[in-house]
Motif scaffolding. Structure first.
Motif, short mmCIF file in Angstrom:
data_model
loop_
_atom_site.label_atom_id
_atom_site.label_comp_id
_atom_site.label_asym_id
_atom_site.label_seq_id
_atom_site.Cartn_x
_atom_site.Cartn_y
_atom_site.Cartn_z
N PRO A 122 -138.28 12.18 65.39
CA PRO A 122 -137.52 10.99 65.85
C PRO A 122 -136.01 11.14 65.84
N ASP A 123 -135.46 12.05 65.03
CA ASP A 123 -134.00 12.20 64.98
C ASP A 123 -133.49 13.33 65.87
N VAL A 124 -134.38 13.99 66.57
CA VAL A 124 -133.97 15.12 67.42
C VAL A 124 -133.81 14.63 68.86
N ILE A 125 -132.63 14.91 69.42
CA ILE A 125 -132.37 14.44 70.79
C ILE A 125 -132.41 15.58 71.81
N GLY A 126 -132.65 16.80 71.32
CA GLY A 126 -132.73 17.89 72.29
C GLY A 126 -132.89 19.25 71.67
N LEU A 127 -132.90 20.24 72.56
CA LEU A 127 -133.14 21.62 72.17
C LEU A 127 -131.96 22.50 72.56
N VAL A 128 -131.65 23.46 71.72
CA VAL A 128 -130.72 24.52 72.09
C VAL A 128 -131.48 25.82 71.84
N ILE A 129 -131.64 26.61 72.90
CA ILE A 129 -132.50 27.80 72.80
C ILE A 129 -131.69 29.05 73.14
N GLY A 130 -131.65 29.96 72.19
CA GLY A 130 -130.96 31.23 72.42
C GLY A 130 -131.98 32.30 72.76
N THR A 131 -131.71 33.08 73.79
CA THR A 131 -132.65 34.14 74.15
C THR A 131 -131.96 35.25 74.94
N ARG A 132 -132.75 36.28 75.23
CA ARG A 132 -132.27 37.38 76.05
C ARG A 132 -132.48 37.03 77.53
N PRO A 133 -131.62 37.54 78.42
CA PRO A 133 -131.81 37.21 79.84
C PRO A 133 -133.08 37.80 80.45
N ASP A 134 -133.67 38.81 79.80
CA ASP A 134 -134.90 39.41 80.35
C ASP A 134 -136.15 38.81 79.72
N CYS A 135 -136.00 37.68 79.03
CA CYS A 135 -137.16 37.04 78.38
C CYS A 135 -137.33 35.61 78.85
N ILE A 136 -137.25 35.41 80.14
CA ILE A 136 -137.40 34.05 80.66
C ILE A 136 -138.34 34.12 81.87
N SER A 137 -139.11 33.07 82.08
CA SER A 137 -140.05 33.07 83.21
C SER A 137 -139.93 31.76 83.97
N GLU A 138 -140.39 31.76 85.21
CA GLU A 138 -140.40 30.53 86.02
C GLU A 138 -141.22 29.46 85.30
N GLU A 139 -142.34 29.87 84.70
CA GLU A 139 -143.23 28.90 84.05
C GLU A 139 -142.52 28.19 82.90
N LEU A 140 -141.80 28.98 82.09
CA LEU A 140 -141.09 28.36 80.97
C LEU A 140 -139.93 27.49 81.47
N LEU A 141 -139.26 27.97 82.53
CA LEU A 141 -138.17 27.17 83.09
C LEU A 141 -138.69 25.86 83.66
N ASP A 142 -139.89 25.89 84.26
CA ASP A 142 -140.49 24.65 84.77
C ASP A 142 -140.70 23.66 83.62
N TYR A 143 -141.18 24.19 82.48
CA TYR A 143 -141.40 23.33 81.30
C TYR A 143 -140.06 22.75 80.81
N LEU A 144 -139.04 23.62 80.74
CA LEU A 144 -137.74 23.16 80.25
C LEU A 144 -137.12 22.14 81.21
N GLU A 145 -137.32 22.36 82.50
CA GLU A 145 -136.80 21.42 83.50
C GLU A 145 -137.44 20.05 83.30
N GLU A 146 -138.73 20.05 83.04
CA GLU A 146 -139.46 18.80 82.82
C GLU A 146 -138.96 18.13 81.53
N THR A 147 -138.79 18.95 80.47
CA THR A 147 -138.32 18.42 79.18
C THR A 147 -136.91 17.84 79.32
N ALA A 148 -136.09 18.50 80.16
CA ALA A 148 -134.70 18.07 80.33
C ALA A 148 -134.57 16.70 81.00
N LYS A 149 -135.68 16.20 81.54
CA LYS A 149 -135.63 14.85 82.13
C LYS A 149 -135.53 13.79 81.04
N ASN A 150 -136.01 14.13 79.83
CA ASN A 150 -136.01 13.15 78.73
C ASN A 150 -135.16 13.55 77.53
N TYR A 151 -134.81 14.83 77.45
CA TYR A 151 -134.04 15.33 76.31
C TYR A 151 -132.93 16.23 76.82
#
Ligand code: SF4
Length: 313
Positions: free
Chosen positions: A114-143
């Motif tokens: 309840p006290d968390v308003i969002g995510l900050v995610i650190g990663t390597r540029p070669d460790c990202i996928s369209e599928e995960l970005l789709d999830y983050l895009e969806e999450t970013a609509k509310n957080y």
């Protein structure tokens, strides 16, 4: 929007105040995920400057649940500051490097607090996928969702020398995939890596400005115990040209002037624990003292963020 406040650059404190209306504290979460540059998938031994224990606060241990780490983080910070809300900061190791369902599950748990308003995610540029970005895009609509890639250098010769095991083109491609999704995109860069001349380091400012980033963390190279670089420094010190405080403050004031004027500058230096630090020691000066020196230098040289920025395609 302008996030300068009384500074000569867009600063993170002003950005947070204007965006959220009050103080927001990041709480580091340790997922226990590994790193492809240590487990043999991309490389072994890790980046030559990396000692993972420099960025894992004591309250977060991978054996604890996400909610427990957040609760312990909140009780740790609530005695220091009256922070109203928190961002779950997935910082240590490579925070997108696991089975995608597990990654999504842990992020979902974090934003369910309840006290968390969002995510900050650190990663390597070669460790990202369209599928995960789709999830983050969806999450970013509310957080609030911030995705930070470790760029570290814009030069392949350096990325190779420090065993990053990815190229700068992979960095460019990762940002291309992640942009225009409502996700706040950040970058980390290390200034002073071996083999880079001062002119080459300065040119990072121009190249980073071409990426679709909203914020930037600059780190001066610090050599910490237990790393390949600590060994290299002892055996071949001529590989390194470490910044003195005075030189860095002077350099970074020019660097800032070459950056795109809308980028939010979140950090100017590294802050490894003194007990881990080999060099440079900088007399134990604290972050706020360095920032004050940078502010003074910008005034003295009449520089500001973007003063020397040239927009090019
Ligand atoms: S800096 Fe990041 S990518 Fe490099 S070895 Fe450490 S955890 Fe892995």
């Amino acid at each position: 929007m302008d996030f300068r406040g009384d500074k000569r650059y867009n600063n993170y404190t002003t950005y947070i105040k204007k965006t959220f209306g009050n103080r927001v504290q990041k709480i580091s979460i340790n997922t226990g995920f590994l790193c492809p540059n240590r487990d043999g998938t991309k490389g072994v031994g890790g980046c030559t400057y990396c000692n993972i224990s420099t960025f894992s606060p004591s309250y977060c241990r991978p054996k604890k649940s996400i909610i427990q780490q957040i609760d312990e983080g909140i009780s740790f910070f609530s005695t220091k500051y009256k922070a109203q809300k928190y961002l779950a900061y997935f910082q240590a190791y490579t925070n997108t490097y696991a089975e995608i369902e597990l990654v999504k599950e842990l992020y979902t748990q974090a934003v369910s607090h309840p006290d968390v308003i969002g995510l900050v995610i650190g990663t390597r540029p070669d460790c990202i996928s369209e599928e995960l970005l789709d999830y983050l895009e969806e999450t970013a609509k509310n957080y609030y969702v911030s995705l930070e890639f470790g760029v570290e250098s814009t030069l392949d010769k350096t990325l190779k020398l420090v065993n990053r095991c990815h190229t700068y083109q992979e960095t460019i491609d990762a940002y291309k995939m992640a942009k225009d999704r409502g996700i706040h995109l950040g970058a980390h860069v290390i200034l002073g890596l071996p083999g880079e001349s001062r002119r080459e380091i300065m040119e990072h400012a121009t190249k980073l400005s071409k990426l679709p980033i909203s914020s930037l963390k600059m780190h001066h190279l610090q050599i910490v115990r237990g790393t390949k670089m600590a060994k290299q420094l002892a055996e071949t010190p001529e590989m390194f040209d470490l910044f003195s405080v005075e030189e860095y403050v002077d350099f970074i004031s020019d660097f800032i002037s070459y950056l795109r004027p809308d980028i939010i500058l979140e950090r100017f230096i590294s802050e490894s624990p003194l007990s881990m630090l080999v060099a440079p020691r900088w007399n134990g000066l604290k972050n706020f003292e360095i920032v004050a020196k940078i502010d003074k230098k910008l005034k003295e040289k009449d520089l500001w963020q973007g003063k020397n920025y040239v927009k090019c395609n």
